[in-house]
Design a protein around this motif. Structure first.
Motif, PDB file in Angstrom:
ATOM      1  N   MET A   1      31.842  32.603  36.402  1.00 36.20           N
ATOM      2  CA  MET A   1      32.979  32.955  37.238  1.00 36.20           C
ATOM      3  C   MET A   1      32.636  34.216  38.007  1.00 36.20           C
ATOM      4  N   LYS A   2      32.875  34.185  39.273  1.00 39.05           N
ATOM      5  CA  LYS A   2      32.627  35.347  40.114  1.00 39.05           C
ATOM      6  C   LYS A   2      33.972  35.983  40.467  1.00 39.05           C
ATOM      7  N   LEU A   3      34.071  37.299  40.272  1.00 38.19           N
ATOM      8  CA  LEU A   3      35.298  38.009  40.595  1.00 38.19           C
ATOM      9  C   LEU A   3      35.372  38.242  42.094  1.00 38.19           C
ATOM     10  N   ASN A   4      36.589  38.181  42.630  1.00 37.63           N
ATOM     11  CA  ASN A   4      36.729  38.454  44.056  1.00 37.63           C
ATOM     12  C   ASN A   4      36.569  39.956  44.313  1.00 37.63           C
ATOM     13  N   ARG A   5      36.405  40.304  45.556  1.00 37.90           N
ATOM     14  CA  ARG A   5      36.138  41.697  45.957  1.00 37.90           C
ATOM     15  C   ARG A   5      37.255  42.636  45.516  1.00 37.90           C
ATOM     16  N   SER A   6      38.503  42.212  45.637  1.00 34.30           N
ATOM     17  CA  SER A   6      39.628  43.069  45.249  1.00 34.30           C
ATOM     18  C   SER A   6      39.616  43.374  43.754  1.00 34.30           C
ATOM     19  N   THR A   7      39.274  42.401  42.943  1.00 36.33           N
ATOM     20  CA  THR A   7      39.203  42.610  41.493  1.00 36.33           C
ATOM     21  C   THR A   7      38.103  43.601  41.164  1.00 36.33           C
ATOM     22  N   ASP A   8      36.955  43.422  41.769  1.00 32.93           N
ATOM     23  CA  ASP A   8      35.840  44.330  41.575  1.00 32.93           C
ATOM     24  C   ASP A   8      36.245  45.758  41.955  1.00 32.93           C
ATOM     25  N   MET A   9      36.865  45.910  43.109  1.00 35.83           N
ATOM     26  CA  MET A   9      37.305  47.218  43.567  1.00 35.83           C
ATOM     27  C   MET A   9      38.341  47.815  42.612  1.00 35.83           C
ATOM     28  N   ALA A  10      39.258  47.000  42.149  1.00 31.71           N
ATOM     29  CA  ALA A  10      40.306  47.482  41.250  1.00 31.71           C
ATOM     30  C   ALA A  10      39.710  48.021  39.951  1.00 31.71           C
ATOM     31  N   LEU A  11      38.733  47.331  39.413  1.00 32.32           N
ATOM     32  CA  LEU A  11      38.098  47.780  38.176  1.00 32.32           C
ATOM     33  C   LEU A  11      37.337  49.084  38.404  1.00 32.32           C
ATOM     34  N   ARG A  12      36.644  49.191  39.517  1.00 35.72           N
ATOM     35  CA  ARG A  12      35.917  50.423  39.820  1.00 35.72           C
ATOM     36  C   ARG A  12      36.876  51.601  40.019  1.00 35.72           C
ATOM     37  N   ILE A  13      37.954  51.357  40.766  1.00 36.42           N
ATOM     38  CA  ILE A  13      38.939  52.412  41.009  1.00 36.42           C
ATOM     39  C   ILE A  13      39.589  52.837  39.703  1.00 36.42           C
ATOM     40  N   ALA A  14      39.924  51.876  38.858  1.00 32.25           N
ATOM     41  CA  ALA A  14      40.532  52.197  37.563  1.00 32.25           C
ATOM     42  C   ALA A  14      39.584  53.037  36.718  1.00 32.25           C
ATOM     43  N   MET A  15      38.306  52.665  36.671  1.00 33.40           N
ATOM     44  CA  MET A  15      37.344  53.418  35.870  1.00 33.40           C
ATOM     45  C   MET A  15      37.171  54.842  36.399  1.00 33.40           C
ATOM     46  N   LEU A  16      37.041  54.972  37.700  1.00 31.68           N
ATOM     47  CA  LEU A  16      36.808  56.299  38.270  1.00 31.68           C
ATOM     48  C   LEU A  16      38.021  57.199  38.097  1.00 31.68           C
TER      49      LEU A  16
END
Length: 143
Positions: A1-16
């Motif tokens: 399963m490949k995550l969409n760009r928004s999901t990827d961004m959301a996870l990065r923003i949440a981590m940072l």
């Protein structure tokens, strides 16, 4: 399963933001994560609605990670951004193999297993220990 760009961004923003000791701005997030500012702003809005981020308006405004969001699982975040759609859509157009196909069920089982693993990881786990300072350093923010 490949995550969409928004999901990827959301996870990065949440981590940072979880690793950050204070508030940050959308502009700072965009620069630190090398992402388009407009997309970051949209994802930040969604994260705020989900209770992951707290937004502060005004001149000294910005965003901070919501303390209670440390307990939110990565699986819940992925579901919030990806939805519950199946990996493949066998109904549009209608697949002629559907009546005898076993692939759809196996793909659903694989997707469920993927999300089950992510349900075991909390956002707080992603920045625990030395991971937080390392994330901040990689994001271009001084530790």
């Amino acid at each position: 399963m490949k995550l969409n760009r928004s999901t990827d961004m959301a996870l990065r923003i949440a981590m940072l933001t979880a690793a950050s000791p204070g508030r940050t701005t959308v502009d700072e997030l965009a620069v630190q994560l090398a992402l388009p500012r407009n997309h970051v702003a949209k994802v930040v809005q969604r994260l705020q609605r989900l209770g992951v981020l707290v937004t502060i308006r005004g001149r000294a405004g910005g965003v901070v990670f919501a303390e209670e969001a440390t307990a939110l699982t990565v699986g819940a975040m992925v579901r919030a951004f990806e939805g519950d759609d199946e990996v493949v859509d066998c109904d549009r157009p209608a697949c002629p193999l559907l009546p005898a196909c076993r692939l759809r069920g196996e793909l659903r089982r694989a997707q469920d297993a993927f999300l089950d693993v992510l349900d075991q990881v909390r956002l707080g786990d992603l920045v625990a220990g030395s991971a937080g300072p390392v994330l901040l350093a990689l994001g271009g923010r001084p530790v």
